[in-house]
Design a protein around this motif. Structure first.
Motif, short mmCIF file in Angstrom:
data_model
loop_
_atom_site.label_atom_id
_atom_site.label_comp_id
_atom_site.label_asym_id
_atom_site.label_seq_id
_atom_site.Cartn_x
_atom_site.Cartn_y
_atom_site.Cartn_z
N MET A 104 44.33 29.96 62.70
CA MET A 104 44.14 29.35 61.43
C MET A 104 42.56 29.96 60.79
O MET A 104 42.64 30.48 59.75
N LEU A 105 42.01 30.51 61.56
CA LEU A 105 40.54 31.12 61.17
C LEU A 105 40.68 32.46 60.98
O LEU A 105 40.43 33.22 59.76
N SER A 106 41.73 33.40 61.70
CA SER A 106 41.86 34.67 61.30
C SER A 106 42.80 34.71 59.96
O SER A 106 42.51 35.66 59.05
N VAL A 107 43.53 33.75 60.04
CA VAL A 107 44.61 33.69 58.59
C VAL A 107 43.83 33.24 57.38
O VAL A 107 43.82 33.98 56.33
N PHE A 108 42.78 32.43 57.54
CA PHE A 108 41.71 32.12 56.64
C PHE A 108 41.15 33.48 56.06
O PHE A 108 40.92 33.80 54.85
N LEU A 109 40.40 33.90 57.12
CA LEU A 109 39.37 35.29 56.88
C LEU A 109 40.36 36.33 56.25
O LEU A 109 39.93 37.07 55.44
N LEU A 110 41.73 36.39 56.57
CA LEU A 110 42.55 37.67 56.25
C LEU A 110 42.82 37.37 54.70
O LEU A 110 42.50 38.29 53.66
N HIS A 111 42.94 36.30 54.12
CA HIS A 111 43.23 35.86 52.80
C HIS A 111 41.94 35.93 51.97
O HIS A 111 42.00 36.48 50.70
N PHE A 112 40.89 35.28 52.59
CA PHE A 112 39.51 35.35 51.96
C PHE A 112 39.24 37.03 51.70
O PHE A 112 38.75 37.08 50.59
N ALA A 113 39.35 37.64 52.67
CA ALA A 113 38.90 39.04 52.54
C ALA A 113 39.71 39.52 51.49
O ALA A 113 39.36 40.45 50.65
N GLY A 114 40.96 39.27 51.35
CA GLY A 114 41.96 39.91 50.17
C GLY A 114 41.48 39.64 48.87
O GLY A 114 41.52 40.35 48.00
N PHE A 115 41.20 38.30 48.65
CA PHE A 115 40.75 37.70 47.30
C PHE A 115 39.35 38.61 47.03
O PHE A 115 39.20 38.84 45.87
N PHE A 116 38.66 38.60 47.74
CA PHE A 116 36.99 39.12 47.67
C PHE A 116 37.24 40.52 47.58
O PHE A 116 36.66 40.94 46.19
N VAL A 117 37.74 41.27 48.30
CA VAL A 117 38.17 42.71 48.27
C VAL A 117 38.54 43.09 47.07
O VAL A 117 38.08 44.20 46.32
N GLY A 118 39.78 42.43 46.69
CA GLY A 118 40.44 42.89 45.54
C GLY A 118 39.55 42.80 44.26
O GLY A 118 39.70 43.67 43.63
N TYR A 119 38.77 41.78 44.24
CA TYR A 119 38.23 41.43 43.14
C TYR A 119 36.86 42.25 43.00
O TYR A 119 36.66 43.06 41.93
N ALA A 120 36.17 42.53 44.16
CA ALA A 120 35.53 43.53 44.15
C ALA A 120 35.63 44.94 43.77
O ALA A 120 34.90 45.62 43.15
N VAL A 121 36.73 45.42 44.43
CA VAL A 121 37.01 46.86 44.02
C VAL A 121 37.65 46.87 42.77
O VAL A 121 37.36 48.20 41.87
N ALA A 122 38.16 45.94 41.92
CA ALA A 122 38.44 46.07 40.45
C ALA A 122 37.14 46.12 39.72
O ALA A 122 37.16 46.57 38.88
N ALA A 123 36.12 45.32 39.98
CA ALA A 123 34.89 45.14 39.62
C ALA A 123 34.16 46.81 39.55
O ALA A 123 33.51 47.03 38.43
N ILE A 124 34.31 47.30 40.82
CA ILE A 124 33.65 48.46 40.83
C ILE A 124 34.33 49.45 40.08
O ILE A 124 33.67 50.56 39.56
N GLY A 125 35.47 49.51 39.89
CA GLY A 125 36.51 50.35 39.09
C GLY A 125 36.26 50.11 37.70
O GLY A 125 36.97 51.00 36.90
N GLY A 126 35.47 49.07 37.53
CA GLY A 126 35.40 49.08 35.80
C GLY A 126 36.48 48.29 35.03
O GLY A 126 36.23 48.30 33.74
N LEU A 127 37.14 47.62 35.84
CA LEU A 127 38.07 46.66 35.27
C LEU A 127 37.79 45.61 34.51
O LEU A 127 36.73 45.07 34.86
N LYS A 128 38.53 45.08 33.38
CA LYS A 128 37.89 43.89 33.00
C LYS A 128 38.31 42.65 33.84
O LYS A 128 39.12 42.75 34.66
N GLU A 129 37.75 41.50 33.40
CA GLU A 129 37.76 40.15 34.00
C GLU A 129 39.34 39.70 34.29
O GLU A 129 39.70 39.47 35.44
#
Length: 234
Positions: free
Chosen positions: A138-163
């Motif tokens: 359960m912890l591994s699955v939670f961290l996997l999806h949390f990392a997906g949400f966080f990294v996806g948003y962070a990379v898009a922000a670094i790339g200069g995409l809009k909200e």
């Protein structure tokens, strides 16, 4: 077809609730789903092949059957019987959710004895079953999806995409087709426990994605006014 439709509908609905870029979400979901035909067997062979035997060719054929074949069948039915498709479409989301729920329930029922023994063993040691095998999964699955949400948003922000694009990409990366994982694990691995992580993923992912979408629903994207102004000027 239900699992593929459920994947698209779930991600798009969460993106819509989160006030994200829905067209971008649809395109990304279609591309990632089709790309799974080649990438899923390849990554499984590379990452898990050193620990367990993996037949990448059979995995690829199964993924092709689960993903591409239903798309072609659905397109053919829609072309040949548009009135029937129009009648069935309102019930498709409910059918897709029920199908995914049945897949997850079947995995839990097959592993019920193992789950019960794991919980009992953990509880007898320190009174906390989250410290056992189930807790680790359960912890591994939670961290996997949390990392997906966080990294996806962070990379898009670094790339200069809009909200709106940031939210769509975050949801797309954080939410995946867990039903496909259940089907492949059940069909190609002897131990039923292999299907347990994707079954847990289906539950945890939807809870996390829906919660994130609900939070974003009450936070209006800061770039919405600029986009509206640009459309009027055009």
């Amino acid at each position: 077809m239900l699992s593929w439709r459920n994947c698209i509908q779930c991600v798009v609905q969460v993106t819509l609730v989160a006030k994200g870029d829905v067209p971008l979400s649809v395109v990304m979901t279609v591309c990632s789903t089709l790309g799974a035909v080649f990438l899923t067997p390849l990554l499984t062979k590379i990452l898990a092949g050193a620990y367990i035997p993996v037949d990448a060719v059979k995995l690829s054929l199964s993924t092709l059957q689960v993903v591409v074949a239903p798309i072609l069948l659905g397109s053919s039915i829609q072309t040949a019987f548009p009135s029937v498709v129009q009648f069935v479409t309102p019930f498709a989301p409910l059918m897709a959710v029920l199908a995914s729920s049945l897949l997850a329930c079947s995995v839990f029922s097959e592993n019920f004895v193992r789950l019960r023994s794991t919980i009992a063993d953990a509880s007898s040691v320190n009174g906390d079953f989250f410290s056992g095998d189930i807790g680790a999964v359960m912890l591994s699955v939670f961290l996997l999806h949390f990392a997906g949400f966080f990294v996806g948003y962070a990379v898009a922000a670094i790339g200069g995409l809009k909200e709106k694009q940031r939210r769509a990409i975050s949801i797309e990366v954080g939410m995946q087709n867990s039903s496909l994982g259940v089907v492949l694990a059940t069909a190609h691995f002897s131990s039923p426990l292999v299907a347990l992580p994707p079954a847990l993923s289906a539950v945890i992912m939807n809870i996390m994605g829906s919660s994130l979408g609900l939070v974003w629903q009450y936070i209006t994207p800061s770039c919405s006014e600029d986009e509206t102004t640009d459309m009027h000027n055009a």
